[in-house]
Enzyme design. Sequence first.
Site, short mmCIF file in Angstrom:
data_model
loop_
_atom_site.label_atom_id
_atom_site.label_comp_id
_atom_site.label_asym_id
_atom_site.label_seq_id
_atom_site.Cartn_x
_atom_site.Cartn_y
_atom_site.Cartn_z
N LYS A 114 8.47 23.82 25.51
CA LYS A 114 8.45 24.72 25.80
C LYS A 114 7.13 25.42 26.77
O LYS A 114 7.47 25.99 27.01
CB LYS A 114 8.98 26.27 24.90
CG LYS A 114 10.45 25.77 24.08
CD LYS A 114 11.10 26.82 23.76
CE LYS A 114 12.56 26.21 24.04
NZ LYS A 114 13.60 28.07 22.67
N LYS A 206 17.46 14.68 27.27
CA LYS A 206 18.23 16.02 26.16
C LYS A 206 19.25 16.61 27.50
O LYS A 206 18.68 16.89 27.83
CB LYS A 206 17.79 16.43 24.93
CG LYS A 206 18.12 16.98 24.00
CD LYS A 206 17.41 18.05 22.57
CE LYS A 206 17.44 19.18 23.57
NZ LYS A 206 16.08 19.83 22.42
N LYS A 209 20.28 23.50 27.56
CA LYS A 209 20.74 24.65 28.61
C LYS A 209 20.10 25.01 29.75
O LYS A 209 20.42 25.49 30.53
CB LYS A 209 20.52 25.73 27.80
CG LYS A 209 21.73 26.47 26.35
CD LYS A 209 21.27 26.98 25.26
CE LYS A 209 22.17 26.93 24.75
NZ LYS A 209 21.85 27.64 22.99
P1 AMP Z 1 20.21 25.75 20.02
O1 AMP Z 1 20.70 25.70 21.58
O2 AMP Z 1 18.84 25.16 20.64
O3 AMP Z 1 20.02 27.05 19.66
O4 AMP Z 1 20.58 24.55 19.98
C1 AMP Z 1 21.69 24.54 18.64
C2 AMP Z 1 21.95 23.34 18.25
O5 AMP Z 1 22.40 22.20 18.90
C3 AMP Z 1 20.96 23.21 16.95
O6 AMP Z 1 21.66 22.64 15.88
C4 AMP Z 1 20.39 21.99 17.79
O7 AMP Z 1 19.74 21.19 17.51
C5 AMP Z 1 22.09 21.43 18.81
N1 AMP Z 1 21.17 20.94 19.82
C6 AMP Z 1 21.00 21.39 21.05
N2 AMP Z 1 21.03 20.48 21.73
C7 AMP Z 1 21.33 19.60 21.26
C8 AMP Z 1 21.74 17.96 22.06
N3 AMP Z 1 21.28 17.85 23.21
N4 AMP Z 1 21.96 17.07 21.00
C9 AMP Z 1 22.76 17.27 19.96
N5 AMP Z 1 22.66 18.34 19.69
C10 AMP Z 1 21.87 19.54 20.23
#
Ligand code: AMP
Length: 343
Positions: A114, A206, A209
């Site tokens: 980041k 990956k 968002k």
């Molecule tokens: P965040 O949007 O970063 O708060 O992520 C929320 C949850 O979604 C966390 O448990 C992440 O590990 C999971 N996550 C985010 N992106 C992915 C992805 N591409 N594949 C699997 N899990 C994800």
Amino acid sequence: MSIKNRVFSGIQPSGDLHLGNYLGAIRRFVPLQETHECIYCVVDMHAITVWQDPDELRRATREVASAFIAAGIDPKAHIVFNQSQVIQHAELAWVFNCIARIGWMNRMTQFKDKAGKNSENVSLGLLAYPSLMAADILLYKASHVPVGDDQKQHLELTRDIAAKFNNDYAASIAAEGLAEEFFPLTEPLIAGPATRIMSLRDGKKKMSKSDPSDASRISLLDDADAIAKKIKRATTDPEPLPSDEKGLEGRPEADNLVGIYAALSDKSKADVLAEFGGAGWGVFKPALADLAVSVLAPMAGEMQRLIDDPETIDAVLREGADRARVLAEETMTQVRRIVGFIR
Ligand code: AMP
Ligand code: TRP
């Protein structure tokens, strides 16, 4: 000591939720309700480690809460709330800022990704982010944390912080008559075919968002038409599907789409390949699109209905926060005494 069978997990309200968040996290939160006491948190304080427009933060907070409920989380039987309403998260995070070492934070790959080349110019909060995450989990002495693969390192750091606190304050913990393992060494739950969903445009990246390409991800609010289009246009190699998992090696796009099918149908990749081995994309992609629409479109409809009624969502979050605060305050009362703060 951990509260046996207590689950905590958090999702940031930053941008639109996507299929990776759903399969890697939210979908896996649902069955845990049968066996565990679950606390699911919209981590709005984590979101502001990078700039968030205030109206957009409010919208995204309600969107994540709606996704929890639309996916099947019961906010009456379990706890759903937004982090900033339970101020003990910030209070414990400060104590942990004084336990964790700067070197530990600098090693976090999410921080390095980041911050990029700009590490002197990002917020101090972005560096301290894992300390707040450890506070989220340890305030509730959670035994298990379901997350996607990208959070593994943060969970290891959470254990390091717990161990160092227990060790640094061992004498004080004993003097208070509390268990030696005051904070538990919490276990991550990272399992299944979808711990890391990749971009639909590039099987080596990956799904995220922050990807500028909307076609790279399926948003949880996409309609049936958008979901089907994105799957049909997903990048793939020209080969047909293999009949076993070994045949997915070196084929990241195929591996990703098979993993998505498996996760959406609660099957293993091996089961999916037993069914589709030898089929071409002209067969597999429409089948995947139908499956994705059948799971995601009804959920999107329910999410939208909830988002359109913000008073109800806000009441759910407030009520969840009231219940979370009671648990959090129990831990903080002990922590203040252990550390030596007078009250
Ligand atoms: P965040 O949007 O970063 O708060 O992520 C929320 C949850 O979604 C966390 O448990 C992440 O590990 C999971 N996550 C985010 N992106 C992915 C992805 N591409 N594949 C699997 N899990 C994800
Ligand atoms: N860091 C997590 C992410 O980006 C979100 C998060 C914050 C979290 N606090 C948490 C996840 C506590 C699990 C437990 O995905």
